[in-house]
Each structure stands twice: as C-alpha cells, then as structure tokens.
Design a protein around this motif. Structure first.
Motif, PDB file in Angstrom:
ATOM      1  N   GLN A   2     -75.020 -30.653  -2.874  1.00 12.25           N
ATOM      2  CA  GLN A   2     -73.911 -30.781  -3.874  1.00 12.25           C
ATOM      3  C   GLN A   2     -73.216 -32.108  -4.061  1.00 12.25           C
ATOM      4  OE1 GLN A   2     -71.123 -27.803  -3.216  1.00 12.25           O
ATOM      5  NE2 GLN A   2     -71.257 -26.861  -5.087  1.00 12.25           N
ATOM      6  N   GLU A   3     -73.191 -32.486  -5.199  1.00 13.41           N
ATOM      7  CA  GLU A   3     -72.328 -33.914  -5.446  1.00 13.41           C
ATOM      8  C   GLU A   3     -70.947 -33.857  -5.420  1.00 13.41           C
ATOM      9  OE1 GLU A   3     -71.876 -36.669  -9.288  1.00 13.41           O
ATOM     10  OE2 GLU A   3     -73.667 -35.695  -8.909  1.00 13.41           O
ATOM     11  N   GLN A   4     -70.486 -34.746  -4.495  1.00 15.41           N
ATOM     12  CA  GLN A   4     -68.903 -34.518  -4.316  1.00 15.41           C
ATOM     13  C   GLN A   4     -68.218 -35.303  -5.696  1.00 15.41           C
ATOM     14  OE1 GLN A   4     -66.600 -35.165  -1.346  1.00 15.41           O
ATOM     15  NE2 GLN A   4     -68.127 -33.749  -0.286  1.00 15.41           N
ATOM     16  N   GLY A   5     -67.257 -34.393  -6.172  1.00 18.97           N
ATOM     17  CA  GLY A   5     -66.485 -34.858  -7.159  1.00 18.97           C
ATOM     18  C   GLY A   5     -65.497 -35.771  -6.982  1.00 18.97           C
ATOM     19  N   LYS A   6     -64.773 -36.018  -8.207  1.00 18.81           N
ATOM     20  CA  LYS A   6     -63.500 -36.915  -8.035  1.00 18.81           C
ATOM     21  C   LYS A   6     -62.313 -36.333  -7.202  1.00 18.81           C
ATOM     22  CE  LYS A   6     -62.247 -37.873 -12.196  1.00 18.81           C
ATOM     23  NZ  LYS A   6     -61.764 -38.340 -13.554  1.00 18.81           N
ATOM     24  N   ARG A   7     -61.687 -36.956  -6.714  1.00 13.08           N
ATOM     25  CA  ARG A   7     -60.592 -36.319  -5.871  1.00 13.08           C
ATOM     26  C   ARG A   7     -59.147 -37.045  -6.399  1.00 13.08           C
ATOM     27  NH1 ARG A   7     -62.757 -35.533   0.237  1.00 13.08           N
ATOM     28  NH2 ARG A   7     -64.593 -34.285  -0.207  1.00 13.08           N
ATOM     29  N   GLY A   8     -58.474 -36.089  -6.552  1.00 12.60           N
ATOM     30  CA  GLY A   8     -56.913 -36.660  -7.045  1.00 12.60           C
ATOM     31  C   GLY A   8     -55.934 -35.614  -6.552  1.00 12.60           C
ATOM     32  N   LYS A   9     -54.508 -35.846  -7.088  1.00 10.56           N
ATOM     33  CA  LYS A   9     -53.532 -34.945  -6.653  1.00 10.56           C
ATOM     34  C   LYS A   9     -53.553 -34.045  -7.836  1.00 10.56           C
ATOM     35  CE  LYS A   9     -50.736 -37.243  -3.361  1.00 10.56           C
ATOM     36  NZ  LYS A   9     -49.626 -37.462  -2.943  1.00 10.56           N
ATOM     37  N   LEU A  10     -53.240 -32.838  -7.753  1.00  6.23           N
ATOM     38  CA  LEU A  10     -53.098 -31.700  -8.472  1.00  6.23           C
ATOM     39  C   LEU A  10     -51.629 -31.737  -9.100  1.00  6.23           C
ATOM     40  CD1 LEU A  10     -54.918 -28.404  -7.089  1.00  6.23           C
ATOM     41  CD2 LEU A  10     -55.613 -29.834  -8.851  1.00  6.23           C
ATOM     42  N   ILE A  11     -51.604 -31.377 -10.417  1.00  2.84           N
ATOM     43  CA  ILE A  11     -50.210 -31.504 -10.962  1.00  2.84           C
ATOM     44  C   ILE A  11     -49.802 -29.918 -11.215  1.00  2.84           C
ATOM     45  CG2 ILE A  11     -49.071 -31.943 -13.039  1.00  2.84           C
ATOM     46  CD1 ILE A  11     -50.845 -34.172 -13.661  1.00  2.84           C
ATOM     47  N   VAL A  12     -48.455 -29.644 -10.501  1.00  2.32           N
ATOM     48  CA  VAL A  12     -48.026 -28.495 -10.705  1.00  2.32           C
ATOM     49  C   VAL A  12     -46.795 -28.469 -11.477  1.00  2.32           C
ATOM     50  CG1 VAL A  12     -47.067 -26.612  -9.317  1.00  2.32           C
ATOM     51  CG2 VAL A  12     -48.766 -27.907  -8.203  1.00  2.32           C
ATOM     52  N   CYS A  22     -58.432 -31.801 -18.102  1.00  2.00           N
ATOM     53  CA  CYS A  22     -57.721 -32.173 -19.271  1.00  2.00           C
ATOM     54  C   CYS A  22     -56.274 -32.281 -19.224  1.00  2.00           C
ATOM     55  CB  CYS A  22     -57.899 -31.009 -20.419  1.00  2.00           C
ATOM     56  SG  CYS A  22     -57.348 -29.466 -20.046  1.00  2.00           S
ATOM     57  N   ARG A  23     -55.499 -31.644 -18.187  1.00  4.21           N
ATOM     58  CA  ARG A  23     -54.206 -31.619 -17.859  1.00  4.21           C
ATOM     59  C   ARG A  23     -53.341 -30.782 -18.637  1.00  4.21           C
ATOM     60  NH1 ARG A  23     -54.481 -34.523 -13.176  1.00  4.21           N
ATOM     61  NH2 ARG A  23     -55.368 -36.407 -12.797  1.00  4.21           N
ATOM     62  N   LYS A  24     -53.834 -30.118 -19.345  1.00  7.00           N
ATOM     63  CA  LYS A  24     -52.966 -29.221 -20.286  1.00  7.00           C
ATOM     64  C   LYS A  24     -53.067 -27.672 -20.086  1.00  7.00           C
ATOM     65  CE  LYS A  24     -54.035 -32.299 -23.980  1.00  7.00           C
ATOM     66  NZ  LYS A  24     -54.766 -32.651 -25.323  1.00  7.00           N
ATOM     67  N   ILE A  54     -55.312 -26.546  -1.692  1.00 10.17           N
ATOM     68  CA  ILE A  54     -53.791 -26.603  -1.933  1.00 10.17           C
ATOM     69  C   ILE A  54     -53.296 -26.623  -0.577  1.00 10.17           C
ATOM     70  CG2 ILE A  54     -52.008 -25.689  -2.842  1.00 10.17           C
ATOM     71  CD1 ILE A  54     -53.366 -24.774  -5.167  1.00 10.17           C
ATOM     72  N   GLU A  55     -52.445 -27.616  -0.108  1.00 12.55           N
ATOM     73  CA  GLU A  55     -51.855 -27.262   1.102  1.00 12.55           C
ATOM     74  C   GLU A  55     -50.246 -27.002   0.916  1.00 12.55           C
ATOM     75  OE1 GLU A  55     -50.146 -30.692   3.673  1.00 12.55           O
ATOM     76  OE2 GLU A  55     -52.386 -30.867   3.746  1.00 12.55           O
ATOM     77  N   SER A  56     -49.896 -25.881   1.762  1.00 12.14           N
ATOM     78  CA  SER A  56     -48.590 -25.436   1.654  1.00 12.14           C
ATOM     79  C   SER A  56     -47.453 -26.538   1.479  1.00 12.14           C
ATOM     80  CB  SER A  56     -48.000 -24.491   2.671  1.00 12.14           C
ATOM     81  OG  SER A  56     -46.676 -24.088   2.591  1.00 12.14           O
ATOM     82  N   LEU A  57     -46.708 -26.530   0.434  1.00 14.13           N
ATOM     83  CA  LEU A  57     -45.575 -27.458  -0.042  1.00 14.13           C
ATOM     84  C   LEU A  57     -44.497 -27.261   1.204  1.00 14.13           C
ATOM     85  CD1 LEU A  57     -44.942 -27.034  -3.575  1.00 14.13           C
ATOM     86  CD2 LEU A  57     -45.930 -28.983  -2.505  1.00 14.13           C
ATOM     87  N   SER A  58     -44.115 -26.132   1.687  1.00 17.76           N
ATOM     88  CA  SER A  58     -43.343 -25.920   2.857  1.00 17.76           C
ATOM     89  C   SER A  58     -43.744 -26.713   4.139  1.00 17.76           C
ATOM     90  CB  SER A  58     -42.866 -24.819   2.877  1.00 17.76           C
ATOM     91  OG  SER A  58     -43.898 -24.172   3.508  1.00 17.76           O
ATOM     92  N   GLN A  59     -45.150 -26.563   4.342  1.00 20.37           N
ATOM     93  CA  GLN A  59     -45.806 -27.254   5.578  1.00 20.37           C
ATOM     94  C   GLN A  59     -45.560 -28.750   5.394  1.00 20.37           C
ATOM     95  OE1 GLN A  59     -49.717 -26.111   6.312  1.00 20.37           O
ATOM     96  NE2 GLN A  59     -48.992 -24.882   7.852  1.00 20.37           N
ATOM     97  N   SER A  60     -45.873 -29.174   4.332  1.00 20.97           N
ATOM     98  CA  SER A  60     -46.180 -30.850   4.239  1.00 20.97           C
ATOM     99  C   SER A  60     -44.642 -31.433   4.281  1.00 20.97           C
ATOM    100  CB  SER A  60     -46.674 -31.045   2.849  1.00 20.97           C
ATOM    101  OG  SER A  60     -46.130 -30.845   1.880  1.00 20.97           O
TER     102      SER A  60
END
Length: 65
Positions: A2-12, A22-24, A54-60
């Motif tokens: 499997q090809e590794q895709g782009k990595r970035g931060k998710l928007i919540v 698409c970020r929509k 997704i990493e827990s926000l409270s943990q980070s």
C-alpha cells in the motif's frame, strides 16, 4: 504494497472532523477523549476515502503541561 498517503493535521470544527481532502464535508463526530487508529472514513461531499488517526485531546494537553 500500500502506498503511504499525505499526512497532515485533521481539522475539528464543533466536534466534527472535516474531510482532509476537500475540508468541507463532515466525516466523523468526535469527543475530547476519542482515540482512533487507522480508521477509514469517506467524505459524502467529495467521495474521497481517507485513513485517519486521532489522539485524545485530553491526553495530549496533559502530556504537554
């Protein structure tokens, strides 16, 4: 292999993970203590599939304090 895709931060926004392409489109509802590894989600607007981690926000926040 499997090809590794782009990595970035998710928007919540308002507890929803927005599509990383698409970020929509809303792809997943999350809480502060949500943890996910290698979950495949599909955007209803653009139709793209993405693998999310997704990493827990409270943990980070407690780890950095």
């Amino acid at each position: 292999m499997q090809e590794q895709g782009k990595r970035g931060k998710l928007i919540v926004k308002d507890g929803w993970v927005l599509c990383p392409v698409c970020r929509k489109g809303k792809v997943l509802k999350v809480r502060e203590d949500t943890e996910v590894k290698n979950l495949e989600v599909r955007c209803k607007l653009c139709g793209q599939k993405s693998i999310v981690n997704i990493e827990s926000l409270s943990q980070s926040q407690s780890a950095s304090a």
